[in-house]
Design an enzyme around this catalytic site. Sequence first.
Site, PDB file in Angstrom:
ATOM      1  N   GLU A 106      -5.895  -8.074   3.239  1.00  0.00           N
ATOM      2  CA  GLU A 106      -5.437  -9.222   4.051  1.00  0.00           C
ATOM      3  C   GLU A 106      -6.656  -9.992   4.572  1.00  0.00           C
ATOM      4  O   GLU A 106      -6.686 -11.230   4.539  1.00  0.00           O
ATOM      5  CB  GLU A 106      -4.590  -8.720   5.232  1.00  0.00           C
ATOM      6  CG  GLU A 106      -4.148  -9.849   6.160  1.00  0.00           C
ATOM      7  CD  GLU A 106      -3.472  -9.340   7.429  1.00  0.00           C
ATOM      8  OE1 GLU A 106      -2.819  -8.280   7.393  1.00  0.00           O
ATOM      9  OE2 GLU A 106      -3.601 -10.017   8.462  1.00  0.00           O
ATOM     10  N   HIS A 110     -10.218  -4.785   3.997  1.00  0.00           N
ATOM     11  CA  HIS A 110      -8.756  -4.790   3.843  1.00  0.00           C
ATOM     12  C   HIS A 110      -8.351  -6.055   3.082  1.00  0.00           C
ATOM     13  O   HIS A 110      -8.878  -7.143   3.353  1.00  0.00           O
ATOM     14  CB  HIS A 110      -8.085  -4.750   5.224  1.00  0.00           C
ATOM     15  CG  HIS A 110      -6.604  -4.527   5.141  1.00  0.00           C
ATOM     16  ND1 HIS A 110      -5.720  -5.562   4.931  1.00  0.00           N
ATOM     17  CD2 HIS A 110      -5.857  -3.398   5.193  1.00  0.00           C
ATOM     18  CE1 HIS A 110      -4.486  -5.068   4.881  1.00  0.00           C
ATOM     19  NE2 HIS A 110      -4.548  -3.754   5.037  1.00  0.00           N
ATOM     20  N   SER A 124      -3.127   2.757   3.397  1.00  0.00           N
ATOM     21  CA  SER A 124      -2.397   1.867   4.302  1.00  0.00           C
ATOM     22  C   SER A 124      -3.013   1.900   5.700  1.00  0.00           C
ATOM     23  O   SER A 124      -3.004   2.923   6.378  1.00  0.00           O
ATOM     24  CB  SER A 124      -0.925   2.309   4.349  1.00  0.00           C
ATOM     25  OG  SER A 124      -0.311   1.835   5.515  1.00  0.00           O
ATOM     26  N   ASN A 138      -2.026   0.471   8.481  1.00  0.00           N
ATOM     27  CA  ASN A 138      -1.116   0.705   9.611  1.00  0.00           C
ATOM     28  C   ASN A 138      -0.713   2.171   9.682  1.00  0.00           C
ATOM     29  O   ASN A 138      -0.526   2.716  10.760  1.00  0.00           O
ATOM     30  CB  ASN A 138       0.081  -0.259   9.554  1.00  0.00           C
ATOM     31  CG  ASN A 138       1.135   0.148   8.557  1.00  0.00           C
ATOM     32  OD1 ASN A 138       2.008   0.936   8.873  1.00  0.00           O
ATOM     33  ND2 ASN A 138       1.059  -0.358   7.337  1.00  0.00           N
ATOM     34  N   HIS A 147       0.822  -1.209   0.000  1.00  0.00           N
ATOM     35  CA  HIS A 147       0.000   0.000   0.000  1.00  0.00           C
ATOM     36  C   HIS A 147       0.859   1.263   0.000  1.00  0.00           C
ATOM     37  O   HIS A 147       0.874   2.014   0.977  1.00  0.00           O
ATOM     38  CB  HIS A 147      -0.922  -0.004   1.225  1.00  0.00           C
ATOM     39  CG  HIS A 147      -2.203  -0.730   0.982  1.00  0.00           C
ATOM     40  ND1 HIS A 147      -2.925  -1.322   1.990  1.00  0.00           N
ATOM     41  CD2 HIS A 147      -2.899  -0.951  -0.160  1.00  0.00           C
ATOM     42  CE1 HIS A 147      -4.013  -1.875   1.468  1.00  0.00           C
ATOM     43  NE2 HIS A 147      -4.013  -1.669   0.175  1.00  0.00           N
ATOM     44  N   CYS A 194       1.149  -8.094  14.127  1.00  0.00           N
ATOM     45  CA  CYS A 194       2.573  -8.309  13.869  1.00  0.00           C
ATOM     46  C   CYS A 194       3.423  -7.445  14.795  1.00  0.00           C
ATOM     47  O   CYS A 194       3.039  -6.341  15.171  1.00  0.00           O
ATOM     48  CB  CYS A 194       2.877  -8.115  12.398  1.00  0.00           C
ATOM     49  SG  CYS A 194       3.725  -6.639  11.977  1.00  0.00           S
ATOM     50  N   CYS A 224       3.468 -11.873   3.072  1.00  0.00           N
ATOM     51  CA  CYS A 224       4.318 -11.733   4.261  1.00  0.00           C
ATOM     52  C   CYS A 224       4.239 -13.021   5.087  1.00  0.00           C
ATOM     53  O   CYS A 224       3.145 -13.567   5.275  1.00  0.00           O
ATOM     54  CB  CYS A 224       3.835 -10.544   5.095  1.00  0.00           C
ATOM     55  SG  CYS A 224       4.647 -10.491   6.696  1.00  0.00           S
TER      56      CYS A 224
HETATM   57  S1  SF4 Z   1       3.262  -4.943   8.689  1.00  0.00           S
HETATM   58 FE1  SF4 Z   1       3.786  -6.914   9.631  1.00  0.00          FE
HETATM   59  S2  SF4 Z   1       2.332  -8.358   8.730  1.00  0.00           S
HETATM   60 FE2  SF4 Z   1       2.290  -6.534   7.434  1.00  0.00          FE
HETATM   61  S3  SF4 Z   1       3.776  -6.960   5.826  1.00  0.00           S
HETATM   62 FE3  SF4 Z   1       4.867  -5.886   7.455  1.00  0.00          FE
HETATM   63  S4  SF4 Z   1       5.763  -7.503   8.751  1.00  0.00           S
HETATM   64 FE4  SF4 Z   1       4.162  -8.419   7.481  1.00  0.00          FE
END
Ligand code: SF4
Length: 285
Positions: free
Chosen positions: A125, A123, A219, A221, A41, A191, A95
């Site tokens: 994932e 999302h 994104s 995160n 992302h 993670c 990942c």
């Molecule tokens: S944020 Fe964590 S789960 Fe996502 S790609 Fe990166 S290491 Fe992998």
Amino acid sequence: MEIKTAKYSSFCFGVKKAVEAAERLLKKGGKDVFSIGDIIHNPSVVSALSSKGLKVCDGLNGLSKGTLIVRTHGLSPGIIDEAVSRGIKVADATCPLVKKSQGIVKALNKGKYHVIIVGNARHPEVEALKGFAEGGVTVIGKTKELEGCRFPSDKVGVIAQSTYGEDKYIEIVSGIMRCGFKEIKVYNTICSDTIKRQKAASELAKKVEVMLVVGGMMSSNTKLLADICRAAGVETHHIEGADQLDMRWFAAKEQVGIVGGASTPNYTIEEIIKKIKKGKVENRC
Ligand code: SF4
């Protein structure tokens, strides 16, 4: 003016691995290398890979050759099987931590547990994880969504989207505990990079006057990092790159903090620092 960068501010290992895998494939002259959805992302990285030949597709429609590189977020096994059956090669850049979550969903499903995924239903994932449970899953994004929720089993297994907020996960799991299930298995699938990054952002946000959170607008995160910084009470701006900087944000400020999301390349952070420093010098002239 002092510019401080949070300890974890560039590619996480999963993103680094995926970008390197894509670059290797493209360098080898791999023809018709494509991903379904953005491989990570971050628009600037995706556009750099696209300029080297990576195609970003919506699905397998009309495709019957080439190499499908599986995005970091993973893909539903149904899509991968379909690609293989069409003679498309598959390079898996999921990942490893997301792969682990996929394995958990599969095992829970096999053990007749209904799977609850705590995360954002849209999302990628989470969309991919759904494909690993033949019996279907329930996705919960907020505790109040549990109200009136009907589950097909009194045995449930709970996992989180890897980039979900730790506190929010704990809150939703507490809500699930009150739903009267006979058996609950809870997995901590957030993670470790995400947790470390969130803590570093929160600590830095308390020490500065303005925070820049750098990363793709899509994104998860990165969006969460911006929420965390705002919750710390500091003026926060979520930007994708140096071109979105507004020098007025730094007027009369002595301490600026920067944190990058898991898919933010180091060069973007460096460009931002350079531009702020340059802007400050120009303003003094
Ligand atoms: S944020 Fe964590 S789960 Fe996502 S790609 Fe990166 S290491 Fe992998």
